[in-house]
Motif scaffolding. Structure first.
Motif, mmCIF file in Angstrom:
data_model
loop_
_atom_site.group_PDB
_atom_site.id
_atom_site.type_symbol
_atom_site.label_atom_id
_atom_site.label_comp_id
_atom_site.label_asym_id
_atom_site.label_seq_id
_atom_site.Cartn_x
_atom_site.Cartn_y
_atom_site.Cartn_z
ATOM 1 N N VAL A 75 0.861 -1.181 0.000
ATOM 2 C CA VAL A 75 0.000 0.000 0.000
ATOM 3 C C VAL A 75 0.899 1.233 0.000
ATOM 4 C CG1 VAL A 75 -1.848 1.230 1.187
ATOM 5 C CG2 VAL A 75 -1.729 -1.248 1.349
ATOM 6 N N LEU A 76 0.943 1.953 -1.100
ATOM 7 C CA LEU A 76 1.833 3.101 -1.208
ATOM 8 C C LEU A 76 1.218 4.396 -0.700
ATOM 9 C CD1 LEU A 76 3.371 2.351 -4.715
ATOM 10 C CD2 LEU A 76 4.326 1.865 -2.461
ATOM 11 N N THR A 80 -4.833 5.326 2.115
ATOM 12 C CA THR A 80 -5.420 4.016 1.858
ATOM 13 C C THR A 80 -5.030 3.040 2.970
ATOM 14 O OG1 THR A 80 -5.331 4.390 -0.524
ATOM 15 C CG2 THR A 80 -5.534 2.105 0.194
ATOM 16 N N LEU A 81 -3.779 3.137 3.413
ATOM 17 C CA LEU A 81 -3.295 2.267 4.484
ATOM 18 C C LEU A 81 -4.155 2.410 5.732
ATOM 19 C CD1 LEU A 81 -0.912 0.358 5.307
ATOM 20 C CD2 LEU A 81 0.156 2.384 6.288
ATOM 21 N N GLY A 85 -10.979 -0.491 9.402
ATOM 22 C CA GLY A 85 -11.266 -1.901 9.167
ATOM 23 C C GLY A 85 -10.115 -2.648 8.509
ATOM 24 N N ARG A 86 -9.135 -1.939 8.011
ATOM 25 C CA ARG A 86 -7.970 -2.560 7.370
ATOM 26 C C ARG A 86 -7.006 -3.082 8.436
ATOM 27 N NH1 ARG A 86 -6.128 -1.635 2.312
ATOM 28 N NH2 ARG A 86 -4.121 -2.585 1.921
ATOM 29 N N ARG A 87 -6.439 -4.247 8.191
ATOM 30 C CA ARG A 87 -5.414 -4.805 9.078
ATOM 31 C C ARG A 87 -4.053 -4.421 8.518
ATOM 32 N NH1 ARG A 87 -7.460 -7.815 12.898
ATOM 33 N NH2 ARG A 87 -9.505 -8.732 12.620
ATOM 34 N N ILE A 88 -3.244 -3.787 9.358
ATOM 35 C CA ILE A 88 -1.905 -3.384 8.929
ATOM 36 C C ILE A 88 -0.859 -4.004 9.866
ATOM 37 C CG2 ILE A 88 -2.707 -1.235 7.889
ATOM 38 C CD1 ILE A 88 -1.606 0.246 10.357
ATOM 39 N N ARG A 89 0.370 -4.062 9.367
ATOM 40 C CA ARG A 89 1.464 -4.612 10.157
ATOM 41 C C ARG A 89 2.205 -3.471 10.865
ATOM 42 N NH1 ARG A 89 1.077 -7.228 5.535
ATOM 43 N NH2 ARG A 89 2.669 -6.062 4.418
ATOM 44 N N ILE A 90 2.486 -3.695 12.140
ATOM 45 C CA ILE A 90 3.283 -2.778 12.945
ATOM 46 C C ILE A 90 4.561 -3.543 13.298
ATOM 47 C CG2 ILE A 90 3.410 -1.368 15.031
ATOM 48 C CD1 ILE A 90 1.088 -0.497 13.252
#
Length: 98
Positions: A75-76, A80-81, A85-90
């Motif tokens: 995801v650039l 959008t990131l 509801g979006r799952r992101i990596r930390i």
């Protein structure tokens, strides 16, 4: 002249001068290699969250938001990131001990 502040993640990035389509060579930073991000935590984005807030919460420093961007290269666009509801990596803070 390319000026970077001390401690920048780009401090060791080489400056290159590729020739553009118009024949002019412009000095730019070589693209930075993004290391793999082992040991990540998954986070579910909620309405109103910002990258600097997440960096402040997880790393204690809002300026480390770029670690989260690096861990989610598919995801650039930061907006959008952070879609609710979006799952992101930390990832772990790889700047510790630098």
């Amino acid at each position: 002249m390319t000026v970077l502040f001390p401690g920048s993640r780009y401090a060791t990035t080489p400056v290159v001068a590729p020739e553009a389509a118009d024949g002019v060579a412009r000095r730019v930073l070589q693209p930075r290699a993004v290391p793999p991000t082992p040991g990540v935590l998954e986070h579910l984005v909620v309405q109103g969250e910002r990258l600097d807030q997440l960096a402040g919460r997880f790393y204690g420093d809002p300026k480390l938001y770029w670690l989260i961007l690096d861990a989610n290269p598919e995801v650039l666009d930061p907006f959008t990131l952070l879609t609710p509801g979006r799952r992101i990596r930390i990832p772990r803070d790889r700047t510790v001990g630098r």
